[in-house]
Design an enzyme around this catalytic site. Structure first.
Site, PDB file in Angstrom:
ATOM      1  N   ASP A 177      -8.174  -4.686  -0.059  1.00 31.80           N
ATOM      2  CA  ASP A 177      -8.717  -5.113  -1.347  1.00 31.80           C
ATOM      3  C   ASP A 177      -8.551  -6.612  -1.581  1.00 31.80           C
ATOM      4  OD1 ASP A 177      -9.351  -2.431  -2.211  1.00 31.80           O
ATOM      5  OD2 ASP A 177      -7.207  -2.131  -2.463  1.00 31.80           O
ATOM      6  N   HIS A 196       0.855  -1.184   0.000  1.00 32.85           N
ATOM      7  CA  HIS A 196       0.000   0.000   0.000  1.00 32.85           C
ATOM      8  C   HIS A 196       0.888   1.230   0.000  1.00 32.85           C
ATOM      9  CE1 HIS A 196      -3.093   2.886   1.268  1.00 32.85           C
ATOM     10  NE2 HIS A 196      -3.977   1.994   0.850  1.00 32.85           N
TER      11      HIS A 196
END
Length: 432
Positions: A371, A313
């Protein structure tokens, strides 16, 4: 924002005089060096592509500590909100700064519920799209069109207008997403029902049909509500910054939120869970669990062109706090629906196990993010892959409108105008 006793000194090697820059402190997190007068004092700009080290605003809504894997909404850890609150609690918190008491919750929930209907002419507007249009293309148009139907609340200088616009957007977004979904399938629009919860209402609008009664599955309802909470805001990300920049021109809130929807559509942002699910499906099609090791070796080979989606991320350099919650939710949903042997879940867990143990991934801190599992949950619920980003937009609307309202109310707010380092041709003359 508190002025620090310390100051930063900027010196130059060419003999130009040094300048002092004030430093401001937030509640928690890094201090910031105030460079607003830099150009006036030096004739120079700063250069920071991607805003890696630049704070474009002061905000009291969301805080992220990427090194610790910490996410706070108005000071509350995301783990506590996801377990103890529902999505509308979270919406109230993000908009107003505190969790609601019983009376405030009842009033807020009623306000949102009473605004879930959209103007009937929106259905005629919807029919102008091709049936095979991507739901995000449809949603971008529908959200932007809201200003044509609800122009009675677009005076951004009026706090009451800002509030009613926020309620309308939060309330109507599930209806618009469901309309886009139903339209793509050639099914009739299902109107909202006021005796259902926010998330239960959305599930009904998505999956009910006029031929039979629809019963909301409580496990699915709770799972989707948690997805909404986990995605409600995420500080100054690409789409939120887009909403702020668009809104800084003084445009109406519906147009500003539509710009956020458009930005979220990108695969590097809101489309990440869709890309992750495609990756898992591809691995499954190419041999499944037996090929996981080979796939991860290809990921480590820079020349292979193979990417590991759902890991790492931009902000989190530790485990994404939302990922653990999403993993738990994923298992609950698959068990409740009798899909606990889902091959994609087994693939996901095998990939995550390697990533947590292999030095290549550990050294690069490539932990799974939210996700990674949310796509599996939505697929199990029955949501089409093309609608994943629409679900994300629905949840993030609360954060967008709160960030927009915070900016408009800020006495220091100005129209956004980034600077540039010009690298084109110098002045030249036309010769003919």
């Amino acid at each position: 924002m508190k002025l620090s006793d310390n100051k930063a000194t900027l010196s130059f090697s060419d003999g130009s005089p040094a300048i002092e820059l004030p430093i401001y402190q937030g509640t928690i997190g890094p201090d910031v060096i105030d460079i607003r007068k830099l150009y006036g004092q030096t004739g120079m700009f700063t250069y920071d592509p991607g805003f890696l080290s630049t704070a474009a605003t002061a905000s009291g809504i969301t805080y992220i500590d990427g090194d610790k894997g910490e996410l706070l909404y108005r000071g509350y850890p995301i783990e506590q909100l996801a377990v103890n609150c529902d999505y509308l609690d979270t919406c109230y918190l993000i908009l107003n700064g505190d969790l609601p008491n019983a009376e405030q919750k009842k009033e807020f929930d009623t306000q949102v519920t009473r605004h879930t209907m959209v103007h009937e002419q929106m259905n005629f507007f919807l029919r102008g799209f091709r049936r095979d249009a991507h739901p995000m293309a449809v949603l971008t148009g529908l959200v932007g069109a809201l200003s044509a139907f609800y122009h009675d609340s677009t005076d951004i200088t009026n706090p009451q207008h800002r509030y009613i616009s926020a309620i309308r957007l939060i309330a109507k977004m599930p209806t618009l997403v469901a309309m886009a979904y139903k339209y793509s399938r050639g099914e009739p629009t299902i109107y909202p029902k006021n005796d259902l919860s926010y998330t239960g209402n959305f599930l009904r609008m998505m999956f009910a049909n006029p031929c039979e009664d629809y019963q909301v599955n409580e496990v699915v309802e709770r799972a989707l509500d948690r997805i909404f909470i986990l995605h409600a805001d995420h500080e100054q990300n690409a789409s939120t910054s887009t909403v702020r920049l668009c809104g800084s021109s003084g445009t109406n809130p519906f147009a500003a939120i539509a710009s956020g929807v458009a930005c979220l559509w990108g695969p590097a942002h809101g489309g990440a869970n869709e890309a992750c699910l495609h990756m898992l499906e591809q691995i499954q099609a190419n041999g499944g669990l037996a090929t996981v090791g080979k796939f991860m070796e290809q990921v480590k080979d820079k020349n292979s062109g193979v990417r590991l989606m759902g890991f790492g991320h931009r902000v989190y350099k530790n485990y994404d706090p939302r990922a653990k919650l999403m993993q738990e939710t994923c298992k609950e949903v698959l068990t409740a629906l009798g899909l606990e042997n889902d091959p994609l879940l087994k693939l996901a867990m095998a990939l995550e196990k390697i990533a947590l143990e292999d030095d290549y991934f550990v050294q690069r801190k490539l932990y799974s993010n939210v996700d990674f599992y949310s796509g599996i949950v939505q697929r199990a619920i029955g949501i089409s892959t093309s609608l994943f980003t629409g679900i994300f937009a629905l949840a993030r609307t609360t954060g967008w409108i709160a960030q927009w309202a915070e900016m408009i109310a800020d006495p220091e707010y100005k129209i956004g105008r980034p600077r540039q380092l010009y690298t084109g041709e110098a002045v030249r003359q036309v010769k003919r």
